[in-house]
Scaffold this active site. Structure first.
Site, short mmCIF file in Angstrom:
data_model
loop_
_atom_site.label_atom_id
_atom_site.label_comp_id
_atom_site.label_asym_id
_atom_site.label_seq_id
_atom_site.Cartn_x
_atom_site.Cartn_y
_atom_site.Cartn_z
N GLY A 126 0.77 -1.23 0.00
CA GLY A 126 0.00 0.00 0.00
C GLY A 126 0.80 1.28 0.00
O GLY A 126 0.28 2.35 -0.33
N ASP A 127 2.08 1.21 0.37
CA ASP A 127 2.96 2.40 0.35
C ASP A 127 4.35 1.94 -0.08
O ASP A 127 5.36 2.23 0.57
CB ASP A 127 2.99 3.07 1.72
CG ASP A 127 3.61 4.47 1.67
OD1 ASP A 127 3.90 4.94 0.56
OD2 ASP A 127 3.79 5.08 2.74
N LEU A 128 4.39 1.23 -1.19
CA LEU A 128 5.60 0.51 -1.58
C LEU A 128 6.53 1.40 -2.41
O LEU A 128 6.72 1.18 -3.60
CB LEU A 128 5.23 -0.77 -2.34
CG LEU A 128 6.37 -1.79 -2.48
CD1 LEU A 128 6.85 -2.26 -1.11
CD2 LEU A 128 5.93 -2.98 -3.31
#
Length: 221
Positions: A126-128
């Site tokens: 999700g926040d890669l």
């Protein structure tokens, strides 16, 4: 996919295990790509769903991240992952009125299902971005997830947006483990709308420019 263990949580503070970093290697990149594919393949209950058993607030960085239980990816992505941050970007003057119209037109296409497919919701980090990918002697360790159900191409597009060592090897190993759908590289701008909107909301005009360019590329598909 290994993530750093949380040792303690206090108001305004989170303490993680210490990860001793090492030089990125081709072997570690390939293992990362394969492990990421398996993580995505573990699935999620719906698009926008939090991890099973979690009912608390969600964030991407310091910004709230909406949860949902949507069966259609496009509707979820436009409504909950792009438009809320676009509103903030307009308020911050990093996106002009003309650019806002372009971005909203791209979101209309996405919400209408133009990029929907038969893939089930994937369990995303999700926040890669590269800063959340730590290279250790034992391989890649991830930090700071904004885990939710989404489209697996979104994680890959965010990884590409900010760069990553041996990125082509990561993608090749991912595709070998669980093949990606044809045309995924052309769809990268669609999936970069979310991280670009988040950054345009609080990190300056350059991200607003990049956001409208991704919207224009989306409309050209």
């Amino acid at each position: 996919m290994r993530t750093a263990r949380v040792l303690a949580v206090r108001p305004g503070t989170i303490e993680l295990e210490r990860i001793e970093t090492a030089r990125p290697t081709l072997e570690a990149a390939r293992a990362f790509g394969a492990a990421l594919a398996r993580t995505h393949d573990a699935g999620a209950a719906a698009f926008g769903s939090p991890p099973a058993g979690y009912a608390g607030p969600m964030f991407i960085g310091r910004r709230p991240l909406t949860t949902a239980r949507q069966t259609r990816w496009g509707r979820f992505y436009a409504r909950d992952r792009v438009l809320p941050y676009l509103v903030e970007a307009v308020k911050a003057d990093t996106v002009t009125e003309r650019e806002e119209r372009v971005i909203r037109t791209a979101c209309d296409r996405i919400a209408a299902g133009d990029f929907d497919d038969a893939e089930a919701p994937a369990r995303l980090h999700g926040d890669l971005w590269n800063g959340n990918v730590l290279w250790s002697a034992e391989g890649v360790v991830l930090i700071d997830p904004a885990a939710h159900g989404g489209h697996r191409e979104t994680d890959l597009a965010m990884l590409a947006l900010f760069g990553c060592p041996h990125l082509d090897e990561v993608f090749a190993a991912y595709d070998a483990e669980i093949p990606l759908r044809a045309g995924w590289r052309e769809r990268v701008p669609v999936h970069q709308l979310h991280p670009l909107a988040v950054h345009a909301a609080g990190h300056g005009r350059s991200y607003g420019v990049a956001l409208v360019e991704a919207a224009e590329a989306t409309l050209a598909l």
